[in-house]
Write a protein that holds these residues in place. Structure first.
Motif, short mmCIF file in Angstrom:
data_model
loop_
_atom_site.label_atom_id
_atom_site.label_comp_id
_atom_site.label_asym_id
_atom_site.label_seq_id
_atom_site.Cartn_x
_atom_site.Cartn_y
_atom_site.Cartn_z
N ILE A 6 -14.06 5.57 -31.41
CA ILE A 6 -12.65 5.23 -31.51
C ILE A 6 -12.35 3.93 -30.75
CG2 ILE A 6 -10.31 5.91 -30.81
CD1 ILE A 6 -11.21 8.84 -31.41
N LEU A 31 -4.68 4.59 -27.54
CA LEU A 31 -5.10 5.97 -27.73
C LEU A 31 -4.29 6.91 -26.84
CD1 LEU A 31 -7.01 7.91 -29.16
CD2 LEU A 31 -8.69 7.47 -27.36
N ARG A 65 -7.97 11.99 -37.20
CA ARG A 65 -9.17 11.93 -36.36
C ARG A 65 -10.27 11.12 -37.04
NH1 ARG A 65 -11.87 17.36 -34.24
NH2 ARG A 65 -13.04 17.31 -36.17
N LEU A 68 -9.22 7.37 -37.05
CA LEU A 68 -9.36 6.73 -35.75
C LEU A 68 -10.77 6.20 -35.52
CD1 LEU A 68 -7.31 9.09 -33.42
CD2 LEU A 68 -6.78 6.71 -33.97
N LEU A 74 -7.29 2.83 -35.25
CA LEU A 74 -6.43 3.01 -34.08
C LEU A 74 -5.09 2.34 -34.33
CD1 LEU A 74 -6.54 4.30 -31.24
CD2 LEU A 74 -7.25 2.08 -30.39
#
Length: 85
Positions: A6, A31, A65, A68, A74
């Protein structure tokens, strides 16, 4: 490791201090903001946050998820959540 993917770094970097002004620091802050926003929306229910992250989302064509873990994911997840404000 998912966090390394990520953030776009090697796993070895995760054990070191991150400069908040660096590229990595900015990604880490995004994040954190994503988690804070989701946690607030879910009433601080971690199970609700986890469920949202695992559930397929039409905007991304996959779960947040999974999104990301892509280079631009992101920013895309952050923009999506900001559009809900």
């Amino acid at each position: 490791m998912q966090l390394a993917r990520i953030l776009g770094v090697d796993e070895k970097c995760l054990g070191t201090e991150i400069d908040p002004a660096s590229w990595l620091g900015q990604r880490a802050q995004k994040l954190i903001r994503i988690y804070q926003y989701l946690s607030a929306r879910a009433g601080n229910d971690d199970a609700g946050v986890s469920q949202w992250m695992r559930t397929s989302n039409r905007r991304f064509g996959c779960s947040p998820r999974e999104r990301l873990q892509k280079a631009e994911g992101l920013d895309e997840v952050m923009a999506y959540l900001e559009s809900l404000l």
